[in-house]
Design a protein around this motif. Structure first.
Motif, PDB file in Angstrom:
ATOM      1  N   GLU A   1       0.838  -1.204   0.000  1.00 13.76           N
ATOM      2  CA  GLU A   1       0.000   0.000   0.000  1.00 13.76           C
ATOM      3  C   GLU A   1       0.873   1.255   0.000  1.00 13.76           C
ATOM      4  O   GLU A   1       0.590   2.221  -0.728  1.00 13.76           O
ATOM      5  CB  GLU A   1      -0.909  -0.004   1.228  1.00 13.76           C
TER       6      GLU A   1
ATOM      7  N   GLU B   1       2.375   1.652  -3.438  1.00 14.03           N
ATOM      8  CA  GLU B   1       1.386   2.150  -4.394  1.00 14.03           C
ATOM      9  C   GLU B   1       1.168   3.649  -4.225  1.00 14.03           C
ATOM     10  O   GLU B   1       0.970   4.372  -5.210  1.00 14.03           O
ATOM     11  CB  GLU B   1       0.064   1.398  -4.226  1.00 14.03           C
ATOM     12  N   ASN B   2       1.168   4.127  -2.982  1.00 12.17           N
ATOM     13  CA  ASN B   2       1.012   5.556  -2.737  1.00 12.17           C
ATOM     14  C   ASN B   2       2.167   6.350  -3.352  1.00 12.17           C
ATOM     15  O   ASN B   2       1.966   7.429  -3.923  1.00 12.17           O
ATOM     16  CB  ASN B   2       0.926   5.846  -1.237  1.00 12.17           C
TER      17      ASN B   2
ATOM     18  N   LEU C   1       1.728   6.330  -7.155  1.00 12.57           N
ATOM     19  CA  LEU C   1       0.652   7.247  -7.535  1.00 12.57           C
ATOM     20  C   LEU C   1       1.150   8.687  -7.540  1.00 12.57           C
ATOM     21  O   LEU C   1       0.850   9.457  -8.473  1.00 12.57           O
ATOM     22  CB  LEU C   1      -0.528   7.100  -6.584  1.00 12.57           C
TER      23      LEU C   1
ATOM     24  N   ARG D   1       7.884  -2.948  -7.952  1.00  7.52           N
ATOM     25  CA  ARG D   1       7.590  -2.876  -6.525  1.00  7.52           C
ATOM     26  C   ARG D   1       8.425  -3.939  -5.808  1.00  7.52           C
ATOM     27  O   ARG D   1       8.296  -5.118  -6.111  1.00  7.52           O
ATOM     28  CB  ARG D   1       6.096  -3.122  -6.286  1.00  7.52           C
TER      29      ARG D   1
ATOM     30  N   THR E   1       6.265  -7.147  -9.037  1.00  5.27           N
ATOM     31  CA  THR E   1       6.220  -7.053  -7.576  1.00  5.27           C
ATOM     32  C   THR E   1       6.901  -8.257  -6.930  1.00  5.27           C
ATOM     33  O   THR E   1       6.510  -9.399  -7.160  1.00  5.27           O
ATOM     34  CB  THR E   1       4.766  -6.973  -7.071  1.00  5.27           C
TER      35      THR E   1
END
Length: 199
Positions: free
Chosen positions: A41, A44-45, A48, A116, A138
């Motif tokens: 998470e 991903e932030n 983004l 990732r 990932t």
């Protein structure tokens, strides 16, 4: 988060590996899974935010009006770290010149690709290390107490071999899309590990 950049000047692709690193003294199986979810998470932030500001292809109808300003901002960020890496001899002359010349032409277009990568240093993990591929971009590495102990061992220079001789190094290099230009950088950060067949 930590970021590792590689640039393919031929395809004009900037590959950004977003690294999330955690260290825990103890994790149950459920806590380890929860930590991995939280790490993804956080990654991903970060992705983004980078896409929102610097990805020229991150739009549905039209690109943002201040693209050239954002390209200049991106260029300055990249230039700062390229100069710093070169100053500390993490980049060869050829890589330095190639990257510097490329970032002068960001207005000609480029694409961003993201990897990732998670690193968990878990003193309660009984395996030496474990690689989990969640999807093609990932990967999560978990390092157990025996490997952590070797990394922290002040006498580890005696009768050791470099990680470059082990499969683990190859796995990490693939996960962050490392290429030949990054070898000087990676070598400076490779811990020395005692030869072992333990997994």
């Amino acid at each position: 988060d930590n970021l590792v950049f590689t640039v393919n000047t031929q395809t004009r692709e900037i590959n950004i590996s977003v690294l999330e690193i955690k260290c825990r003294t103890y994790l149950s199986t459920s806590e380890r899974d929860e930590l991995k979810s939280k790490m993804m998470e956080q990654i991903e932030n970060t992705i983004l935010a980078l896409k929102t500001h610097f990805d020229p292809n991150n739009y549905k109808s039209q690109d943002r009006l201040d693209r050239e300003i954002k390209n200049l901002e991106f260029k300055r960020i990249l230039e700062f770290y390229i100069e710093r890496a070169f100053r500390y001899q993490y980049l060869s002359d050829n890589a330095y010149n190639s990257y510097i010349n490329f970032i002068q032409t960001l207005n000609d277009g480029y694409t961003l690709k993201f990897n990732r990568v998670g690193f968990i240093f878990d003193f309660s993990f009984d395996k030496k290390h474990l690689k989990q591929i969640l999807d093609e971009n990932t990967t999560i590495f978990t390092f157990g107490h025996s490997l952590i102990k070797e990394i922290l061992d002040v006498d580890s220079d005696l009768n050791t071999q470099r990680l470059e001789d082990l499969d683990l190094t190859k796995d990490i290099a693939i996960s962050i899309n490392a290429n030949e230009k990054l070898k000087p950088f990676l070598k400076k950060y490779e811990p020395k590990l005692k030869p072992s067949n333990d997994e």
